[in-house]
Scaffold this motif. Structure first.
Motif, short mmCIF file in Angstrom:
data_model
loop_
_atom_site.label_atom_id
_atom_site.label_comp_id
_atom_site.label_asym_id
_atom_site.label_seq_id
_atom_site.Cartn_x
_atom_site.Cartn_y
_atom_site.Cartn_z
N ILE A 14 0.89 -1.16 0.00
CA ILE A 14 0.00 0.00 0.00
C ILE A 14 0.93 1.21 0.00
O ILE A 14 1.56 1.53 1.01
CB ILE A 14 -0.92 -0.01 1.25
N MET A 15 1.03 1.84 -1.16
CA MET A 15 2.02 2.92 -1.33
C MET A 15 1.41 4.20 -0.75
O MET A 15 0.69 4.90 -1.43
CB MET A 15 2.31 3.12 -2.83
N ASP A 16 1.73 4.50 0.50
CA ASP A 16 1.07 5.63 1.15
C ASP A 16 2.08 6.68 1.60
O ASP A 16 3.22 6.36 1.94
CB ASP A 16 0.26 5.13 2.35
N TYR A 58 -0.73 -1.02 -4.60
CA TYR A 58 -2.04 -0.33 -4.52
C TYR A 58 -1.82 1.09 -5.02
O TYR A 58 -1.21 1.92 -4.33
CB TYR A 58 -2.48 -0.34 -3.06
N ALA A 59 -2.30 1.36 -6.22
CA ALA A 59 -2.01 2.65 -6.86
C ALA A 59 -3.18 3.63 -6.74
O ALA A 59 -2.97 4.85 -6.69
CB ALA A 59 -1.67 2.43 -8.32
N PHE A 60 -4.42 3.09 -6.72
CA PHE A 60 -5.58 3.99 -6.68
C PHE A 60 -6.78 3.19 -6.19
O PHE A 60 -7.14 2.18 -6.78
CB PHE A 60 -5.84 4.54 -8.09
N SER A 61 -7.36 3.64 -5.09
CA SER A 61 -8.52 2.91 -4.56
C SER A 61 -9.80 3.50 -5.15
O SER A 61 -9.81 4.65 -5.62
CB SER A 61 -8.57 3.02 -3.03
N ASN A 64 -10.52 6.72 -3.77
CA ASN A 64 -9.69 7.85 -4.18
C ASN A 64 -10.35 8.75 -5.24
O ASN A 64 -9.92 9.89 -5.44
CB ASN A 64 -8.31 7.38 -4.69
N ARG A 67 -11.26 12.31 -4.13
CA ARG A 67 -10.28 13.39 -3.91
C ARG A 67 -10.56 14.55 -4.88
O ARG A 67 -11.29 14.37 -5.86
CB ARG A 67 -8.86 12.85 -4.12
N ARG A 184 2.62 -1.49 4.32
CA ARG A 184 2.02 -0.16 4.10
C ARG A 184 3.01 0.88 4.61
O ARG A 184 3.36 0.88 5.79
CB ARG A 184 0.69 0.00 4.83
N ARG A 190 -3.48 0.51 8.71
CA ARG A 190 -4.79 0.02 8.28
C ARG A 190 -4.68 -0.48 6.84
O ARG A 190 -3.71 -0.21 6.15
CB ARG A 190 -5.85 1.12 8.38
N SER A 192 -7.29 -0.12 4.44
CA SER A 192 -7.98 0.75 3.48
C SER A 192 -8.54 -0.01 2.26
O SER A 192 -8.28 0.36 1.11
CB SER A 192 -7.05 1.88 3.02
C1 IPE Z 1 -4.91 3.80 0.30
O1 IPE Z 1 -4.38 4.99 0.73
C2 IPE Z 1 -4.98 3.76 -1.19
C3 IPE Z 1 -3.71 3.75 -1.89
C4 IPE Z 1 -2.52 3.75 -1.35
C5 IPE Z 1 -3.80 3.74 -3.32
P1 IPE Z 1 -5.28 6.21 1.22
O2 IPE Z 1 -4.35 7.28 1.62
O3 IPE Z 1 -6.28 6.55 0.16
O4 IPE Z 1 -6.06 5.59 2.45
P2 IPE Z 1 -6.65 6.26 3.76
O5 IPE Z 1 -7.60 7.33 3.30
O6 IPE Z 1 -5.51 6.87 4.52
O7 IPE Z 1 -7.29 5.15 4.51
#
Ligand code: IPE
Ligand code: IPE
Ligand code: MG
Length: 240
Positions: A14-16, A58-61, A64, A67, A184, A190, A192
């Motif tokens: 999960i690339m955050d 995970y590039a785009f949920s 997302n 946004r 993550r 989490r 997500s």
């Molecule tokens: C999860 O990250 C989705 C991706 C990494 C693509 P988000 O930043 O959107 O998740 P939340 O809002 O912190 O849970």
């Protein structure tokens, strides 16, 4: 005698933290996403070097899409540019790309790029890079449930035929082994809406580093962390 180090067959990330990385530098959020592409390259190289066979990013949920429009458009534009710039090189590196997510809401250009990268890299066989793009774990489980219900109502299968294997075969991840290791970045602990079914027995790891700072050394550190884990799957081991 030294024991061989355990290598995860499938790593999912999960690339955050792109937005926070940009904010720390007084930049716009999209600049964080641009910087994150270099970390994608690094993760692919490190995965190949470590002998990982599957890498899911995970590039785009699906969430997302909510946004600001400018950010969503910048991410879509970045996806298209990255695909155009990297497809041939990925194929040369032996990286096959598969896009996992609902093919809805995308522009014709994005759909064309999805098709382009999957076709260009189709024959590669060192690493499969799965990009979760417009992905939602709950949505994929709903769609799988609907597909199975329809097959039951047509009389093709009975409810007794529905087991874990059949359910998994209706998910967007069909054909992909479950992730062994879910990372993550950015310290958020989490999931997500990411691979909720598939991660049932995955090892989880939450490094503090923001995604644009996740380089090959960080990937190697993660591999060391995985090697220290003991996977028990609900059983007991000899030493406890
Ligand atoms: C999860 O990250 C989705 C991706 C990494 C693509 P988000 O930043 O959107 O998740 P939340 O809002 O912190 O849970
Ligand atoms: C992850 O970084 C990338 C996507 C969700 C597309 P974020 O954009 O969520 O970065 P933060 O969490 O706001 O720092
Ligand atoms: Mg985030």
């Amino acid at each position: 005698m030294s024991q061989e180090r355990a290598i995860p067959k499938h790593v999912a990330i999960i690339m955050d933290g792109n937005g926070r990385w940009a904010k720390q530098r007084n930049k716009e959020r999209y600049e964080g996403h641009i910087a994150g592409v270099e970390s994608v390259r690094a993760a692919v190289r490190a995965a190949v070097r470590n002998g990982v066979e599957w890498l899911t990013l995970y590039a785009f949920s699906t969430e997302n899409w909510g946004r600001p429009t400018a950010e969503v458009e910048a991410i879509m534009e970045l996806f298209c540019r990255t695909v155009m710039g990297e497809a041939d090189d990925l194929a040369r590196q032996g990286v096959r790309v598969r896009i996992m997510g609902e093919r809805t809401r995308f522009t014709a250009k994005v759909l064309e790029m999805i098709d382009h990268i999957e076709r260009t890299t189709a024959e590669a066989d060192k690493l499969t890079l799965v990009l979760a793009f417009n992905y939602s774990a709950r949505r994929e489980m709903i769609l799988a449930t609907r597909a199975l219900a329809e097959r039951v109502s047509k009389g093709e299968i009975t409810t007794d035929d529905i087991d874990e294997e059949r359910f998994a075969s209706e998910l967007m991840s069909r054909g992909i082994p479950d992730p062994d290791f879910v990372i993550r970045t950015s310290g958020e602990c989490r999931l997500s809406n990411f691979l909720l079914w598939q991660s049932s027995y995955a090892e989880l790891y939450f490094p503090e580093v923001l995604w644009p700072d996740f380089d090959e050394a960080e990937f190697d550190k993660a591999m060391e962390e995985y090697a220290r884990r003991e996977r028990r799957y609900g059983l007991v081991t000899e030493d406890c």
